[in-house]
Design an enzyme around this catalytic site. Sequence first.
Site, PDB file in Angstrom:
ATOM      1  N   HIS A   8       3.645 -39.542  16.596  1.00  0.00           N
ATOM      2  CA  HIS A   8       2.613 -39.651  15.564  1.00  0.00           C
ATOM      3  C   HIS A   8       2.149 -38.273  15.090  1.00  0.00           C
ATOM      4  O   HIS A   8       2.358 -37.245  15.754  1.00  0.00           O
ATOM      5  CB  HIS A   8       1.415 -40.424  16.120  1.00  0.00           C
ATOM      6  CG  HIS A   8       0.795 -39.770  17.325  1.00  0.00           C
ATOM      7  ND1 HIS A   8      -0.092 -38.711  17.241  1.00  0.00           N
ATOM      8  CD2 HIS A   8       0.948 -40.012  18.644  1.00  0.00           C
ATOM      9  CE1 HIS A   8      -0.455 -38.340  18.446  1.00  0.00           C
ATOM     10  NE2 HIS A   8       0.169 -39.114  19.333  1.00  0.00           N
ATOM     11  N   GLU A  81       1.480 -45.103  24.359  1.00  0.00           N
ATOM     12  CA  GLU A  81       1.435 -43.954  25.243  1.00  0.00           C
ATOM     13  C   GLU A  81       1.253 -44.426  26.689  1.00  0.00           C
ATOM     14  O   GLU A  81       0.903 -45.584  26.946  1.00  0.00           O
ATOM     15  CB  GLU A  81       0.280 -43.021  24.835  1.00  0.00           C
ATOM     16  CG  GLU A  81       0.138 -41.746  25.652  1.00  0.00           C
ATOM     17  CD  GLU A  81       1.376 -40.859  25.642  1.00  0.00           C
ATOM     18  OE1 GLU A  81       2.393 -41.269  26.228  1.00  0.00           O
ATOM     19  OE2 GLU A  81       1.313 -39.753  25.075  1.00  0.00           O
TER      20      GLU A  81
END
Length: 213
Positions: A8, A81
């Site tokens: 990201h 994550e």
Amino acid sequence: MNLYLIRHGESTGNLAGKIQGWENFPLSDLGRRQADLLANYLKEIQLDYIYSSDLVRASDTAKTIAKKKSQSVNEWDKVREVHLGPLQGLSRSEIYERFPETIENSILTSGVVGTETIEELTARCQYVIEQLQRAHKNDHVAIVSHGGFISILLMYLLTGEQWHMLHRPFQIGNTSISHIEWPKNRTKPLIHYINRTGHLDVLTEESANMGLL
């Protein structure tokens, strides 16, 4: 299958120096600019499917790519994550002070109670690869995820269940692209490149022109 693992753009958590894990932080102004540059770079690259972590910093990056390519995003919690429990939202110095065992061990695999275990991460990597190979054997797929998980997934691809016993050398920058290919009739992947960020070079040029470098 051609697989593009994409981190990201910069988040407000990155900007503040916080370890994010599963906490939700939006993209920063720079992160949105990075996502735009990434989308422009990927515009002419074949992507049949776009997947994303369901955390907003990743999903908003993926949506920027998808908008440029007139495609949709499939959110997938399995590519989130690493879950870091009590470490989330803290700076590295705060973590080292409160949890000194993380000084010698990676924050991602510290074993601190409440964080995702090595066994859970291994199972997650195995599941992601198995599902991709089952559903997208002949496709070009992008996954927008996170630096920690991407680095662990790369280690898993190279070393299997022993990934956590070896040094994890990968630097995974914001909006970096890592390209892995499984050629037809072969079970082992080829790695074309890791952490490609050439699409961000314009930011360095802009900073230089503004006298910031």
